[in-house]
Design a protein around this motif. Sequence first.
Motif, short mmCIF file in Angstrom:
data_model
loop_
_atom_site.label_atom_id
_atom_site.label_comp_id
_atom_site.label_asym_id
_atom_site.label_seq_id
_atom_site.Cartn_x
_atom_site.Cartn_y
_atom_site.Cartn_z
N TYR A 144 0.84 -1.19 0.00
CA TYR A 144 0.00 0.00 0.00
C TYR A 144 0.88 1.25 0.00
CZ TYR A 144 -3.72 -3.22 1.38
OH TYR A 144 -4.61 -4.26 1.44
N PHE A 145 0.42 2.26 -0.75
CA PHE A 145 1.11 3.56 -0.77
C PHE A 145 0.05 4.63 -0.57
CE2 PHE A 145 2.87 7.40 -2.64
CZ PHE A 145 4.17 7.40 -2.16
N ASN A 146 0.15 5.32 0.56
CA ASN A 146 -0.84 6.35 0.94
C ASN A 146 -2.28 5.84 0.82
OD1 ASN A 146 1.16 8.14 1.63
ND2 ASN A 146 1.00 9.38 -0.23
N GLY A 147 -2.49 4.64 1.37
CA GLY A 147 -3.83 4.06 1.44
C GLY A 147 -4.30 3.34 0.20
N ARG A 148 -3.53 3.39 -0.87
CA ARG A 148 -3.94 2.75 -2.12
C ARG A 148 -3.10 1.51 -2.37
NH1 ARG A 148 -2.67 5.55 -7.87
NH2 ARG A 148 -3.31 3.86 -9.23
N GLU A 149 -3.74 0.41 -2.71
CA GLU A 149 -2.99 -0.82 -3.01
C GLU A 149 -2.28 -0.65 -4.34
OE1 GLU A 149 -3.54 -5.66 -3.58
OE2 GLU A 149 -5.25 -4.46 -2.91
N MET A 150 -0.97 -0.92 -4.35
CA MET A 150 -0.15 -0.77 -5.55
C MET A 150 0.86 -1.92 -5.62
SD MET A 150 0.72 3.32 -5.40
CE MET A 150 1.39 3.40 -7.06
N ASP A 151 1.18 -2.33 -6.83
CA ASP A 151 2.20 -3.36 -6.99
C ASP A 151 3.52 -2.67 -7.33
OD1 ASP A 151 3.32 -5.88 -7.08
OD2 ASP A 151 2.84 -6.18 -9.19
N LEU A 152 4.21 -2.16 -6.31
CA LEU A 152 5.46 -1.43 -6.51
C LEU A 152 6.60 -2.41 -6.75
CD1 LEU A 152 5.15 1.30 -3.72
CD2 LEU A 152 4.70 1.55 -6.17
N CYS A 153 7.21 -2.33 -7.92
CA CYS A 153 8.24 -3.28 -8.32
C CYS A 153 9.38 -3.40 -7.30
CB CYS A 153 8.77 -2.93 -9.71
SG CYS A 153 10.10 -4.03 -10.28
N PRO A 154 9.96 -2.29 -6.81
CA PRO A 154 11.08 -2.44 -5.87
C PRO A 154 10.69 -3.17 -4.59
CG PRO A 154 10.99 -0.20 -6.71
CD PRO A 154 9.72 -0.87 -7.15
N ILE A 155 9.46 -2.97 -4.14
CA ILE A 155 9.01 -3.64 -2.91
C ILE A 155 8.83 -5.13 -3.16
CG2 ILE A 155 7.32 -3.61 -1.03
CD1 ILE A 155 9.09 -1.01 -1.59
N ARG A 156 8.27 -5.45 -4.31
CA ARG A 156 8.11 -6.87 -4.67
C ARG A 156 9.48 -7.53 -4.75
NH1 ARG A 156 3.94 -8.92 -3.37
NH2 ARG A 156 2.64 -7.38 -4.42
N GLU A 157 10.47 -6.82 -5.29
CA GLU A 157 11.83 -7.37 -5.38
C GLU A 157 12.43 -7.57 -3.99
OE1 GLU A 157 14.20 -8.26 -7.74
OE2 GLU A 157 12.57 -8.35 -9.20
N ILE A 194 19.76 -3.44 -5.04
CA ILE A 194 19.52 -4.42 -6.12
C ILE A 194 18.08 -4.30 -6.63
CG2 ILE A 194 19.26 -6.90 -6.58
CD1 ILE A 194 21.68 -7.35 -4.72
N SER A 195 17.15 -4.11 -5.71
CA SER A 195 15.74 -4.02 -6.09
C SER A 195 15.48 -2.81 -6.98
CB SER A 195 14.87 -3.93 -4.83
OG SER A 195 15.04 -5.09 -4.04
N GLU A 196 16.07 -1.67 -6.64
CA GLU A 196 15.91 -0.47 -7.47
C GLU A 196 16.55 -0.65 -8.84
OE1 GLU A 196 13.96 2.70 -6.55
OE2 GLU A 196 15.83 3.66 -5.91
N VAL A 197 17.74 -1.24 -8.87
CA VAL A 197 18.45 -1.45 -10.14
C VAL A 197 17.64 -2.37 -11.05
CG1 VAL A 197 20.48 -2.54 -11.18
CG2 VAL A 197 20.76 -0.94 -9.27
N ARG A 198 17.16 -3.46 -10.51
CA ARG A 198 16.41 -4.43 -11.33
C ARG A 198 15.10 -3.86 -11.85
NH1 ARG A 198 17.60 -9.92 -7.77
NH2 ARG A 198 19.62 -10.39 -8.75
N CYS A 199 14.50 -2.95 -11.09
CA CYS A 199 13.23 -2.35 -11.50
C CYS A 199 13.40 -1.11 -12.37
CB CYS A 199 12.38 -2.02 -10.27
SG CYS A 199 11.79 -3.48 -9.39
N GLY A 200 14.64 -0.61 -12.46
CA GLY A 200 14.88 0.59 -13.25
C GLY A 200 14.33 1.85 -12.62
#
Length: 275
Positions: A47-60, A117-123
């Motif tokens: 979640y980001f500011n109450g909204r469900e989001m699939d944030l790539c770096p967090i998933r990584e 690593i997560s940021e790099v892989r997600c660009g």
Amino acid sequence: MFIPGHITGFFTIHRERDPLRTGSTGVGITVDKGVITEVRSGKGKIYFNGREMDLCPIREVLNNIGIKGYDIIHRSQLPLGCGLGISGGCALGCAYELGKIINPQMDKLELLKIAHISEVRCGTGLGDVIGQYFGGFTIRRKPGFPLDVKKINIRDKNRYYIVIEVLGRKETKDVIEDPNWIERINRVGDRLLKEILKDPTLENFMRLSYVFAKETSLASEEVLSLCEDLSFSRGASQAMLGNTLFVLCTDEEIEDVLSVLKNPITCRIYEGKHG
């Protein structure tokens, strides 16, 4: 866990097969607005500011740490995708909070590596999490790991404000993976890195950031026009990589700076270390 926003003024891009050695050199500063991350038992939602989001770096980060059964909740005072290091702040905060669950004694440097690593892989970034790890005014002299970062002491830091005006979003990935942009950015960024190391002051940082924004053509016309209007301040430029203006000013200049902008976000410099 609070992680400060991070503004990069100028940088260079370095890519290797090893994501830990991929990253950027450059100069940036952290501010006292950023992102707070909490971890709760759940189904692996983000979640980001109450909204469900699939944030790539967090998933990584979740995949790299190898933990399940937790929701990640981010609350931010600054927007994503605007050159303010918020995706990096989310990744670093997530890594730290999950690290506490796995092993409270876990080395923060290892968690920093996971976030990087997560940021790099997600660009989504090449050096924000390193700046956020150290806090304050930092010069990244070499990309990625092993770390080679010079933290600059700021005299009279309480005199200064960083004022931000978000004018729109910009996709970091569109720039940092484009060979033409990389060549132009590295040519200018290498020269300016040498210059800042000779005179590592906030005012010189702002001056060189403006040079970088203009010479690389990364700055929008709107940002450049506002920089001219704010020439009475200690410096103004574009936050990299975002369609966002940032201004350095003192107590004496703050009211005049605010009068020029439509939706200013007023920050102080944040020097806390997260390592």
